[in-house]
Scaffold this motif. Sequence first.
Motif, PDB file in Angstrom:
ATOM      1  N   ASN A 197     -17.092  29.723  27.207  1.00  0.00           N
ATOM      2  CA  ASN A 197     -16.000  30.234  26.382  1.00  0.00           C
ATOM      3  C   ASN A 197     -16.415  30.178  24.908  1.00  0.00           C
ATOM      4  O   ASN A 197     -16.200  29.190  24.229  1.00  0.00           O
ATOM      5  CB  ASN A 197     -14.736  29.390  26.614  1.00  0.00           C
ATOM      6  N   THR A 198     -17.065  31.244  24.451  1.00  0.00           N
ATOM      7  CA  THR A 198     -17.480  31.327  23.051  1.00  0.00           C
ATOM      8  C   THR A 198     -17.023  32.655  22.475  1.00  0.00           C
ATOM      9  O   THR A 198     -16.787  33.622  23.204  1.00  0.00           O
ATOM     10  CB  THR A 198     -19.007  31.223  22.902  1.00  0.00           C
ATOM     11  N   ASP A 199     -16.911  32.692  21.164  1.00  0.00           N
ATOM     12  CA  ASP A 199     -16.482  33.894  20.461  1.00  0.00           C
ATOM     13  C   ASP A 199     -17.186  33.894  19.106  1.00  0.00           C
ATOM     14  O   ASP A 199     -17.078  32.915  18.364  1.00  0.00           O
ATOM     15  CB  ASP A 199     -14.967  33.874  20.287  1.00  0.00           C
ATOM     16  N   PRO A 200     -17.893  34.975  18.759  1.00  0.00           N
ATOM     17  CA  PRO A 200     -18.602  34.979  17.472  1.00  0.00           C
ATOM     18  C   PRO A 200     -17.661  34.910  16.258  1.00  0.00           C
ATOM     19  O   PRO A 200     -18.048  34.469  15.191  1.00  0.00           O
ATOM     20  CB  PRO A 200     -19.385  36.287  17.480  1.00  0.00           C
ATOM     21  N   ARG A 201     -16.408  35.333  16.440  1.00  0.00           N
ATOM     22  CA  ARG A 201     -15.443  35.312  15.336  1.00  0.00           C
ATOM     23  C   ARG A 201     -14.672  33.997  15.243  1.00  0.00           C
ATOM     24  O   ARG A 201     -14.024  33.720  14.243  1.00  0.00           O
ATOM     25  CB  ARG A 201     -14.449  36.475  15.500  1.00  0.00           C
ATOM     26  N   ASN A 202     -14.703  33.200  16.322  1.00  0.00           N
ATOM     27  CA  ASN A 202     -13.924  31.963  16.358  1.00  0.00           C
ATOM     28  C   ASN A 202     -14.833  30.841  16.851  1.00  0.00           C
ATOM     29  O   ASN A 202     -15.283  30.868  17.998  1.00  0.00           O
ATOM     30  CB  ASN A 202     -12.718  32.142  17.295  1.00  0.00           C
ATOM     31  N   LEU A 203     -15.086  29.871  15.990  1.00  0.00           N
ATOM     32  CA  LEU A 203     -16.006  28.786  16.327  1.00  0.00           C
ATOM     33  C   LEU A 203     -15.515  27.958  17.514  1.00  0.00           C
ATOM     34  O   LEU A 203     -16.290  27.586  18.383  1.00  0.00           O
ATOM     35  CB  LEU A 203     -16.205  27.882  15.103  1.00  0.00           C
ATOM     36  N   ASN A 204     -14.215  27.675  17.551  1.00  0.00           N
ATOM     37  CA  ASN A 204     -13.627  26.879  18.629  1.00  0.00           C
ATOM     38  C   ASN A 204     -12.458  27.645  19.255  1.00  0.00           C
ATOM     39  O   ASN A 204     -11.307  27.425  18.898  1.00  0.00           O
ATOM     40  CB  ASN A 204     -13.159  25.522  18.088  1.00  0.00           C
TER      41      ASN A 204
END
Length: 150
Positions: A51-58
């Motif tokens: 569960n990763t997102d380049p726009r949201n670190l966490n």
Amino acid sequence: MIPRSIDSVVSQVHQSTEIAVDAATAEALVGIDEVQKSLNRSRASVYRYTNTDPRNLNPPFNPRKLNPEYRSDQKDALLFHPNEVARFAKDVLRIKEVTVEVLNSPSTATQQMLGAILDELRVIRSHLEGMEQPPADLTARRDRQDRPAA
């Protein structure tokens, strides 16, 4: 990063994952390599599951993904709690048997010192229990003048 051992067991009857964690590690977190070995999946698959997102670190918790622990910087390595890896293996990958095993770490100098202190306290306790007349009133003993000053 402190090395931890992760074992993966796959039987012919049913698939099983065993995650072993060193108890001495501060948070007992595992990295991508350990997750890859424990789930018996490729590194690319583990990154796809994460569960990763380049726009949201966490990003917020996603029950269909493998959720990493909190990161303070984008460059921080992805680390996972063993219980999260076990949950993901059981709920999402449908691995039938998942166990999380906590291993004892080798003795450190601090643990040896604490053990020596504990042994000394036990000796003191046995000495106090073996006294015929336990000290009843400490204030009377404190006011005695016949003892040398420390």
